[in-house]
Design a protein around this motif. Structure first.
Motif, PDB file in Angstrom:
ATOM      1  N   ARG A  58       0.828  -1.210   0.000  1.00  0.00           N
ATOM      2  CA  ARG A  58       0.000   0.000   0.000  1.00  0.00           C
ATOM      3  C   ARG A  58       0.865   1.263   0.000  1.00  0.00           C
ATOM      4  O   ARG A  58       0.354   2.370   0.117  1.00  0.00           O
ATOM      5  CB  ARG A  58      -0.882   0.046   1.249  1.00  0.00           C
ATOM      6  CG  ARG A  58      -1.945  -1.007   1.321  1.00  0.00           C
ATOM      7  CD  ARG A  58      -2.934  -0.650   2.413  1.00  0.00           C
ATOM      8  NE  ARG A  58      -3.707  -1.807   2.805  1.00  0.00           N
ATOM      9  CZ  ARG A  58      -3.533  -2.492   3.921  1.00  0.00           C
ATOM     10  NH1 ARG A  58      -2.590  -2.133   4.768  1.00  0.00           N
ATOM     11  NH2 ARG A  58      -4.283  -3.531   4.211  1.00  0.00           N
ATOM     12  N   ASP A  59       2.179   1.083  -0.014  1.00  0.00           N
ATOM     13  CA  ASP A  59       3.113   2.211   0.065  1.00  0.00           C
ATOM     14  C   ASP A  59       2.969   2.931   1.399  1.00  0.00           C
ATOM     15  O   ASP A  59       2.828   4.150   1.478  1.00  0.00           O
ATOM     16  CB  ASP A  59       2.873   3.194  -1.088  1.00  0.00           C
ATOM     17  CG  ASP A  59       4.014   4.210  -1.191  1.00  0.00           C
ATOM     18  OD1 ASP A  59       3.757   5.334  -1.667  1.00  0.00           O
ATOM     19  OD2 ASP A  59       5.141   3.872  -0.778  1.00  0.00           O
ATOM     20  N   GLY A  60       3.027   2.137   2.444  1.00  0.00           N
ATOM     21  CA  GLY A  60       2.990   2.722   3.788  1.00  0.00           C
ATOM     22  C   GLY A  60       1.669   2.465   4.455  1.00  0.00           C
ATOM     23  O   GLY A  60       0.630   2.452   3.821  1.00  0.00           O
ATOM     24  N   GLY A  61       1.723   2.244   5.778  1.00  0.00           N
ATOM     25  CA  GLY A  61       0.502   1.993   6.531  1.00  0.00           C
ATOM     26  C   GLY A  61       0.418   2.880   7.743  1.00  0.00           C
ATOM     27  O   GLY A  61       1.288   3.686   8.022  1.00  0.00           O
ATOM     28  N   SER A  62      -0.662   2.720   8.484  1.00  0.00           N
ATOM     29  CA  SER A  62      -0.881   3.532   9.688  1.00  0.00           C
ATOM     30  C   SER A  62      -0.285   2.845  10.897  1.00  0.00           C
ATOM     31  O   SER A  62      -0.628   1.723  11.214  1.00  0.00           O
ATOM     32  CB  SER A  62      -2.385   3.720   9.891  1.00  0.00           C
ATOM     33  OG  SER A  62      -2.638   4.323  11.125  1.00  0.00           O
ATOM     34  N   SER A  63       0.625   3.501  11.569  1.00  0.00           N
ATOM     35  CA  SER A  63       1.230   2.944  12.774  1.00  0.00           C
ATOM     36  C   SER A  63       0.687   3.678  13.986  1.00  0.00           C
ATOM     37  O   SER A  63       1.033   4.824  14.236  1.00  0.00           O
ATOM     38  CB  SER A  63       2.754   3.085  12.714  1.00  0.00           C
ATOM     39  OG  SER A  63       3.333   2.634  13.905  1.00  0.00           O
ATOM     40  N   TRP A  95     -12.409   3.966  16.534  1.00  0.00           N
ATOM     41  CA  TRP A  95     -11.337   4.621  15.771  1.00  0.00           C
ATOM     42  C   TRP A  95     -10.634   3.619  14.854  1.00  0.00           C
ATOM     43  O   TRP A  95     -10.372   3.911  13.685  1.00  0.00           O
ATOM     44  CB  TRP A  95     -10.340   5.246  16.750  1.00  0.00           C
ATOM     45  CG  TRP A  95      -9.170   5.901  16.089  1.00  0.00           C
ATOM     46  CD1 TRP A  95      -9.076   7.180  15.624  1.00  0.00           C
ATOM     47  CD2 TRP A  95      -7.902   5.287  15.800  1.00  0.00           C
ATOM     48  NE1 TRP A  95      -7.845   7.415  15.077  1.00  0.00           N
ATOM     49  CE2 TRP A  95      -7.106   6.270  15.166  1.00  0.00           C
ATOM     50  CE3 TRP A  95      -7.371   4.020  16.024  1.00  0.00           C
ATOM     51  CZ2 TRP A  95      -5.797   6.018  14.743  1.00  0.00           C
ATOM     52  CZ3 TRP A  95      -6.065   3.770  15.600  1.00  0.00           C
ATOM     53  CH2 TRP A  95      -5.297   4.761  14.973  1.00  0.00           C
ATOM     54  N   ARG A  96     -10.342   2.431  15.411  1.00  0.00           N
ATOM     55  CA  ARG A  96      -9.647   1.418  14.597  1.00  0.00           C
ATOM     56  C   ARG A  96     -10.495   0.998  13.406  1.00  0.00           C
ATOM     57  O   ARG A  96      -9.971   0.810  12.308  1.00  0.00           O
ATOM     58  CB  ARG A  96      -9.326   0.205  15.478  1.00  0.00           C
ATOM     59  CG  ARG A  96      -8.595  -0.907  14.709  1.00  0.00           C
ATOM     60  CD  ARG A  96      -8.165  -2.034  15.628  1.00  0.00           C
ATOM     61  NE  ARG A  96      -9.307  -2.675  16.255  1.00  0.00           N
ATOM     62  CZ  ARG A  96      -9.198  -3.552  17.239  1.00  0.00           C
ATOM     63  NH1 ARG A  96      -8.018  -3.859  17.726  1.00  0.00           N
ATOM     64  NH2 ARG A  96     -10.279  -4.108  17.764  1.00  0.00           N
ATOM     65  N   LYS A  97     -11.793   0.839  13.642  1.00  0.00           N
ATOM     66  CA  LYS A  97     -12.691   0.454  12.539  1.00  0.00           C
ATOM     67  C   LYS A  97     -12.682   1.507  11.442  1.00  0.00           C
ATOM     68  O   LYS A  97     -12.654   1.194  10.246  1.00  0.00           O
ATOM     69  CB  LYS A  97     -14.106   0.251  13.068  1.00  0.00           C
ATOM     70  CG  LYS A  97     -15.039  -0.443  12.081  1.00  0.00           C
ATOM     71  CD  LYS A  97     -14.597  -1.877  11.851  1.00  0.00           C
ATOM     72  CE  LYS A  97     -15.539  -2.624  10.936  1.00  0.00           C
ATOM     73  NZ  LYS A  97     -15.106  -4.018  10.704  1.00  0.00           N
ATOM     74  N   GLN A  98     -12.673   2.779  11.843  1.00  0.00           N
ATOM     75  CA  GLN A  98     -12.606   3.870  10.865  1.00  0.00           C
ATOM     76  C   GLN A  98     -11.297   3.820  10.069  1.00  0.00           C
ATOM     77  O   GLN A  98     -11.285   4.011   8.858  1.00  0.00           O
ATOM     78  CB  GLN A  98     -12.724   5.218  11.569  1.00  0.00           C
ATOM     79  CG  GLN A  98     -14.108   5.486  12.157  1.00  0.00           C
ATOM     80  CD  GLN A  98     -14.132   6.705  13.060  1.00  0.00           C
ATOM     81  OE1 GLN A  98     -13.085   7.313  13.347  1.00  0.00           O
ATOM     82  NE2 GLN A  98     -15.310   7.083  13.536  1.00  0.00           N
ATOM     83  N   GLN A  99     -10.186   3.520  10.775  1.00  0.00           N
ATOM     84  CA  GLN A  99      -8.887   3.430  10.115  1.00  0.00           C
ATOM     85  C   GLN A  99      -8.875   2.288   9.107  1.00  0.00           C
ATOM     86  O   GLN A  99      -8.364   2.427   7.988  1.00  0.00           O
ATOM     87  CB  GLN A  99      -7.780   3.214  11.146  1.00  0.00           C
ATOM     88  CG  GLN A  99      -7.588   4.342  12.143  1.00  0.00           C
ATOM     89  CD  GLN A  99      -7.078   5.604  11.459  1.00  0.00           C
ATOM     90  OE1 GLN A  99      -7.820   6.576  11.334  1.00  0.00           O
ATOM     91  NE2 GLN A  99      -5.848   5.590  11.029  1.00  0.00           N
ATOM     92  N   GLU A 100      -9.444   1.152   9.508  1.00  0.00           N
ATOM     93  CA  GLU A 100      -9.485  -0.021   8.617  1.00  0.00           C
ATOM     94  C   GLU A 100     -10.347   0.257   7.394  1.00  0.00           C
ATOM     95  O   GLU A 100      -9.991  -0.110   6.278  1.00  0.00           O
ATOM     96  CB  GLU A 100     -10.028  -1.237   9.379  1.00  0.00           C
ATOM     97  CG  GLU A 100      -9.064  -1.756  10.446  1.00  0.00           C
ATOM     98  CD  GLU A 100      -9.703  -2.824  11.335  1.00  0.00           C
ATOM     99  OE1 GLU A 100     -10.934  -3.050  11.212  1.00  0.00           O
ATOM    100  OE2 GLU A 100      -8.984  -3.411  12.163  1.00  0.00           O
ATOM    101  N   THR A 101     -11.470   0.937   7.615  1.00  0.00           N
ATOM    102  CA  THR A 101     -12.365   1.272   6.501  1.00  0.00           C
ATOM    103  C   THR A 101     -11.687   2.233   5.531  1.00  0.00           C
ATOM    104  O   THR A 101     -11.759   2.064   4.313  1.00  0.00           O
ATOM    105  CB  THR A 101     -13.668   1.907   7.032  1.00  0.00           C
ATOM    106  OG1 THR A 101     -14.306   0.985   7.934  1.00  0.00           O
ATOM    107  CG2 THR A 101     -14.606   2.223   5.890  1.00  0.00           C
ATOM    108  N   ALA A 102     -10.982   3.231   6.092  1.00  0.00           N
ATOM    109  CA  ALA A 102     -10.282   4.203   5.252  1.00  0.00           C
ATOM    110  C   ALA A 102      -9.157   3.529   4.434  1.00  0.00           C
ATOM    111  O   ALA A 102      -8.972   3.821   3.260  1.00  0.00           O
ATOM    112  CB  ALA A 102      -9.710   5.315   6.117  1.00  0.00           C
ATOM    113  N   ALA A 103      -8.438   2.592   5.105  1.00  0.00           N
ATOM    114  CA  ALA A 103      -7.341   1.898   4.416  1.00  0.00           C
ATOM    115  C   ALA A 103      -7.862   0.998   3.313  1.00  0.00           C
ATOM    116  O   ALA A 103      -7.237   0.838   2.266  1.00  0.00           O
ATOM    117  CB  ALA A 103      -6.543   1.081   5.436  1.00  0.00           C
ATOM    118  N   ALA A 104      -9.051   0.403   3.557  1.00  0.00           N
ATOM    119  CA  ALA A 104      -9.618  -0.493   2.542  1.00  0.00           C
ATOM    120  C   ALA A 104     -10.122   0.283   1.324  1.00  0.00           C
ATOM    121  O   ALA A 104     -10.193  -0.262   0.238  1.00  0.00           O
ATOM    122  CB  ALA A 104     -10.776  -1.282   3.150  1.00  0.00           C
TER     123      ALA A 104
END
Length: 369
Positions: free
Chosen positions: A309-314, A360-369
């Motif tokens: 993905r060229d980088g992820g959320s840490s 918050w995590r669910k939002q992050q996962e949705t945004a990443a997907a």
């Protein structure tokens, strides 16, 4: 029924319908019926471990069904109560209805958060390790405060805990501790606590009463089950035995029953001194080692995906600040959720932070997907 009250009640009814759909209450009832049949078998306790698993699953699933059924009934009853209170001009009944509406909103929101736990391991028990980091004796004391916070949280919810190992620091506090919390979805719930926790306070160990910042790291892993097939060859581990000890080095065991396992390829070290038997301690330590190896595998797979993905959320590094001086504040650095009552938080009242973290995590996962 007032327009505002009716709107909130309708919104809660819709939210509960979504929860019922995600949890698949009809399927859950069928599972309860099957488990009840299994629990009634005369030979159930021939295998105590399997029996315990069946009865625990039955108890938790029955509780889920009762919870949803009870919430639905209370919603239906509340509409009737409020209508009667308004028709009769009964101020006391109206106040009771408003109070019940607020309570239902809290309980349905909490149940809704549960439905957001859909990860591969979210439904499992959690193995938690706390380590003191920068801050010397204050950090060791801080690590022990966090240990108490999580154990109190589990106690408040009636979740069984099993402390595998505690390494005490020389002056005060602990270097590290590993414990298990047993309950459905407790790994998914506590996994948002992983990261570095920061404490700011007047140091009780500084004779000049200066302000001190200290850090402790929380690691949360899913308990390994047989289906995970984490292969750990004997040649890859070194097993050391020693005598269990408590604070101050006092012996609490007269035999070499404590076990330390070193995984040679990775350098991972785990230990357990909770049980009286060396074999039991080794089995418990192996479970923790397998959980760490499983987590390592997951992190490697996640790193590969992040690279694609060229980088992820840490988000698992410094994630929460607990300030006791010069003001009182606990603030999550990811979700912005905060409270001005650190004493309550440190006494185990962390559900608000957990729910905010899960959303918050669910939002992050949705945004990443």
């Amino acid at each position: 029924m007032s327009v505002e009250f009716e709107a909130v009640l309708k919104d809660l009814a819709g939210k509960l319908s979504q929860v019922e759909s995600v949890m698949d209450i009809d399927a859950l009832r069928r599972e309860v019926a099957e488990l009840e049949e299994e629990a009634a078998r005369p030979d159930l306790w021939d295998d105590p471990a399997a029996a315990q698993k069946v009865t625990s699953q039955l108890s938790y699933k029955q509780a889920d069904v009762r919870k949803v059924t009870d919430l639905r009934q209370r919603l239906d009853d509340l509409g009737v109560l409020h209508e009667l209170a308004q028709a009769e001009g009964d101020a006391a009944s109206k106040a009771e209805a408003e109070s019940e509406l607020a309570q239902l909103r809290t309980e349905i929101d909490t149940l809704e958060v549960r439905t957001l736990l859909s990860g591969e391991y979210d439904a499992r028990n959690a193995v938690v390790t706390i380590r003191s980091e920068a801050g010397g004796v204050d950090a060791a004391d801080w690590a022990e405060m966090l240990l108490r916070m999580y154990l109190r949280w589990a106690e408040r919810h009636g979740y069984p805990t099993d402390v595998y190992d505690i390494s005490y620091a020389e002056e005060a506090g602990i270097r590290s501790a590993t414990f298990k919390v047993s309950a459905p979805y407790v790994y998914g719930t506590l996994s948002v606590e992983q990261g570095t926790h920061r404490l700011v306070r007047i140091s009780p160990f500084d004779n000049q009463s200066r302000r001190q910042t200290s850090f402790a790291h929380v690691e949360v892993l899913p308990e390994v089950e047989e289906v995970d097939h984490v292969d750990v060859p004997e040649k890859d581990i070194r097993v050391d035995v020693y005598r269990s000890s408590g604070p101050g080095g006092q012996s609490v065991n007269t035999t070499d029953s404590a076990v330390r396992i070193t995984h040679l390829p990775t350098g991972i070290v785990v230990s357990c001194q909770n049980e009286k038997s060396q074999l039991q301690n080794k089995a418990a330590a192996m479970k923790v080692l397998q959980a760490k190896l499983l987590q390592r595998k997951k992190e490697e797979e996640r790193a590969e995906m992040d690279a694609l993905r060229d980088g992820g959320s840490s988000w698992g590094n410094q994630m929460r600040s607990y300030v006791l001086h010069p003001y009182q504040l606990v603030k999550d650095l990811r979700t912005e959720h905060e409270t001005g009552n650190p004493s309550a938080v440190l006494d185990g009242e962390i559900d608000g932070f957990l729910e905010a973290g899960i959303r918050w995590r669910k939002q992050q996962e949705t945004a990443a997907a």
